[in-house]
Write an enzyme that holds these catalytic residues in place. Structure first.
Site, mmCIF file in Angstrom:
data_model
loop_
_atom_site.group_PDB
_atom_site.id
_atom_site.type_symbol
_atom_site.label_atom_id
_atom_site.label_comp_id
_atom_site.label_asym_id
_atom_site.label_seq_id
_atom_site.Cartn_x
_atom_site.Cartn_y
_atom_site.Cartn_z
ATOM 1 N N ASP A 37 -5.440 3.061 -26.776
ATOM 2 C CA ASP A 37 -5.795 3.133 -25.368
ATOM 3 C C ASP A 37 -5.636 4.535 -24.803
ATOM 4 O OD1 ASP A 37 -6.188 0.447 -25.453
ATOM 5 O OD2 ASP A 37 -4.518 -0.087 -24.138
ATOM 6 N N PRO A 55 0.812 -1.225 0.000
ATOM 7 C CA PRO A 55 0.000 0.000 0.000
ATOM 8 C C PRO A 55 0.849 1.281 0.000
ATOM 9 C CG PRO A 55 -0.745 -1.522 1.723
ATOM 10 C CD PRO A 55 0.534 -2.076 1.168
ATOM 11 N N GLU A 102 -0.364 -7.848 7.863
ATOM 12 C CA GLU A 102 -0.129 -6.406 8.013
ATOM 13 C C GLU A 102 1.058 -5.932 7.191
ATOM 14 O OE1 GLU A 102 -2.019 -3.908 9.876
ATOM 15 O OE2 GLU A 102 -3.265 -5.625 9.378
ATOM 16 N N ARG A 136 -1.316 -8.033 -22.293
ATOM 17 C CA ARG A 136 -2.091 -7.526 -23.430
ATOM 18 C C ARG A 136 -1.289 -6.577 -24.313
ATOM 19 N NH1 ARG A 136 -4.239 -2.726 -22.964
ATOM 20 N NH2 ARG A 136 -6.109 -3.054 -24.203
HETATM 21 C C1 9D3 Z 1 -3.151 0.830 8.330
HETATM 22 C C2 9D3 Z 1 -2.379 -0.418 8.074
HETATM 23 N N1 9D3 Z 1 -2.746 -1.054 6.804
HETATM 24 C C3 9D3 Z 1 -2.143 -0.316 5.660
HETATM 25 C C4 9D3 Z 1 -3.187 0.244 4.763
HETATM 26 C C5 9D3 Z 1 -2.174 -2.403 6.901
HETATM 27 C C6 9D3 Z 1 -2.294 -3.216 5.682
HETATM 28 C C7 9D3 Z 1 -3.516 -3.577 5.171
HETATM 29 C C8 9D3 Z 1 -3.622 -4.388 4.046
HETATM 30 C C9 9D3 Z 1 -1.138 -3.662 5.063
HETATM 31 C C10 9D3 Z 1 -1.247 -4.469 3.932
HETATM 32 C C11 9D3 Z 1 -2.466 -4.841 3.456
HETATM 33 C C12 9D3 Z 1 -2.544 -5.728 2.263
HETATM 34 N N2 9D3 Z 1 -2.466 -4.947 1.020
HETATM 35 C C13 9D3 Z 1 -1.491 -5.136 0.139
HETATM 36 O O1 9D3 Z 1 -0.640 -5.969 0.374
HETATM 37 C C14 9D3 Z 1 -1.431 -4.328 -1.056
HETATM 38 C C15 9D3 Z 1 -2.240 -3.238 -1.508
HETATM 39 C C16 9D3 Z 1 -3.379 -2.596 -0.950
HETATM 40 O O2 9D3 Z 1 -3.896 -2.927 0.121
HETATM 41 N N3 9D3 Z 1 -3.930 -1.547 -1.645
HETATM 42 C C17 9D3 Z 1 -3.433 -1.119 -2.831
HETATM 43 N N4 9D3 Z 1 -2.382 -1.683 -3.380
HETATM 44 C C18 9D3 Z 1 -1.798 -2.735 -2.723
HETATM 45 S S1 9D3 Z 1 -0.461 -3.551 -3.247
HETATM 46 C C19 9D3 Z 1 -0.429 -4.575 -1.959
#
Ligand code: 9D3
Length: 254
Positions: free
Chosen positions: A169, A89, A116, A154
């Protein structure tokens, strides 16, 4: 090209690899996807791949060792050295420019996080780049990894049935970076709704002009910053500019 994916849920990738227009790219090995499960490298009776966070707090953290064992196995199987991408994230949001670079590459090792997150020491030791799918929370990196693989597949030569339809695109910066126009197919009348007359006229030049104007109008309304970017990059013609100053342009479907 070859993409090695490290994931605790390799079965999630089966439908991506066996369905749709991109299937041939994956099945032919043009985009060779190999799946490695850290569980297969975990130690002990319970084959643990996660543990509680030092310092306390909610959730679990993926352990560094099973992940680095996966990397070791993958790196002995591949005779090249490629970037190690972590889907996270906090990564850079995936976009078309990144997809075209990966589509032109030798591949990568894609690490899908779960829980997490991943022990930071693995990231510091091995990860070269972090990619996110956007600012919303998923359960793991598998769907973002599949999004990248689908987008890369693709773009491979011969994958789309219309030889160069990817050139049209939206967001393709080599074209014009405008949003797409509306599409219609049979029947001509559906639940009392017709089709814009021009599309039935057979006047190819008029149809192309109409589509261009729809794209300009839709982009101006929904993503005005893309008009600014297209203008600054010199991708708008004088007739595009003339169209944009006419404020009364109707937009099909909006
Ligand atoms: C507040 C703590 N959270 C961060 C937003 C903890 C957390 C939640 C969910 C940490 C990792 C995850 C799992 N998500 C991914 O591994 C992930 C992800 C995402 O949740 N949103 C957008 N892109 C991606 S890429 C990997």
């Amino acid at each position: 090209m070859r993409f090695d994916v490290i994931t605790l849920f390799p079965e999630l990738f089966a439908p991506l690899l066996t369905s749709g227009i991109t299937r041939r790219a994956f099945e032919s090995g043009l985009v060779d996807v190999r799946l490695t499960n850290p569980r297969d490298f975990a130690q002990g009776t319970y084959k643990r791949v996660d543990d509680r966070p030092f310092g306390g707090g909610p959730g679990m953290v993926m352990m560094a060792e099973p992940l680095s064992q996966c990397l070791k196995k993958i790196n002995t199987a591949r005779n090249d050295s490629v970037p190690v991408v972590l889907f996270s994230p906090i990564g850079n949001p995936l976009n078309h420019a990144m997809v075209t670079r990966w589509a032109d590459s030798e591949g990568a090792i894609l690490v899908c996080g779960r829980y997490e997150g991943i022990d930071q020491r693995f990231i510091d030791e091995h990860v070269t780049e972090q990619i996110s799918l956007g600012d919303f929370v998923l359960s793991g990196g598998e769907i973002p990894a599949m999004a990248l693989l689908d987008a890369v597949a693709r773009l491979q030569p011969g994958v789309l049935n219309t030889a160069d339809s990817y050139l049209q695109d939206s967001f393709n910066p080599t074209l014009d970076g405008l949003l797409d126009c509306p599409h219609y197919t049979r029947p001509e009348n559906w639940e009392g709704q017709g089709v814009p007359d021009l599309l039935l006229s057979g006047h190819h030049a008029h149809i192309e002009r109409w589509r261009r104007e729809q794209r300009l109008a839709i982009t101006a309304r929904l993503r005005p910053e893309l008009i600014t970017q297209a203008r600054q990059a010199g991708r708008l013609s004088l007739s595009d500019e003339a169209f944009l100053v006419r404020t009364d342009s109707p937009i099909a479907g909006l």
